[in-house]
Enzyme design. Structure first.
Site, mmCIF file in Angstrom:
data_model
loop_
_atom_site.group_PDB
_atom_site.id
_atom_site.type_symbol
_atom_site.label_atom_id
_atom_site.label_comp_id
_atom_site.label_asym_id
_atom_site.label_seq_id
_atom_site.Cartn_x
_atom_site.Cartn_y
_atom_site.Cartn_z
ATOM 1 C CG ASP A 1 65.356 -57.111 61.560
ATOM 2 O OD1 ASP A 1 66.330 -57.112 60.799
ATOM 3 O OD2 ASP A 1 64.373 -57.858 61.404
ATOM 4 C CG ASP B 1 66.027 -56.795 56.149
ATOM 5 O OD1 ASP B 1 66.453 -57.892 55.740
ATOM 6 O OD2 ASP B 1 65.577 -56.628 57.294
#
Length: 199
Positions: free
Chosen positions: A158, A172
């Site tokens: 991330d 995401d």
């Protein structure tokens, strides 16, 4: 997976959705039903969107790991948005880090369900929505399989870090956008088979 298909309510054939199949004459003169080209185009759109979402997620993570990991965060919009490389063992946005393998199984199941539903798809908006879900699920599943600490337990990369919000990635984002689009289509009464129903 069969239950998911039952809930969505997509028919096995275009005829079940009330559509007239194309007909072709066989060698014996009989009329044979042929799949609608429109359905094949929708499937092509689904996989094209999925491939694009998967590619940009994979490329962005490769860049982040090579250029940003183990380096200070990069401020994009003051302290409101920055790029910061982290490894996330949980679900989207960092939730549930103790259940990595469960999220891996769920992602794999989602991919299988979407692949099975693809053959019944006759709606362009649904093709785009499912393509986003498929590309995002594939992106994070790739991390789960190939990144440390091990197969099916890998931590997702991330890097998008808004202020006062969880860090996330492009996979995401694709999953969330696909989910929002599906909710909107459901509210409008548009089914994956292209039919419109009114409650």
């Amino acid at each position: 997976m069969a239950e998911a298909e039952r809930i969505i309510g997509t028919p096995d054939t275009p005829e079940a959705a009330g559509a007239e199949p194309e007909e072709t004459s066989g060698a014996d003169g009989r009329q044979d039903a042929a799949p609608r080209p429109r359905g094949r185009r929708r499937i092509a759109v689904l996989f094209a969107v999925a491939a694009f979402a998967y590619a940009i997620d994979l490329i962005s993570k490769m860049i982040v790991v090579a250029k940003l990991e183990h380096h200070p965060p990069i401020e994009i919009v003051g302290d409101w948005l920055r790029f910061e490389a982290i490894r996330n063992a949980g679900a989207a946005f960092g939730f549930g880090e103790a259940f990595t393998i469960i999220f891996t199984v769920i992602a794999a199941a989602v991919i299988v369900v979407i692949a099975r539903l693809a053959r019944k798809l006759y709606s362009l908006p649904w093709a785009i929505a499912l393509g986003l879900l498929l590309g995002g699920a594939l992106g994070n599943l790739t991390d789960r399989i190939f990144r440390s600490p091990g197969v099916f337990e890998g931590a997702v990369v991330d890097f998008i870090a808004p202020k006062h919000f969880a860090v996330f990635n492009l996979a995401d984002s694709a999953i969330v956008c696909g989910g929002i689009l599906i909710v909107l289509l459901s509210f409008k009464g548009l089914d994956p088979d292209g039919t419109v129903h009114k409650d």
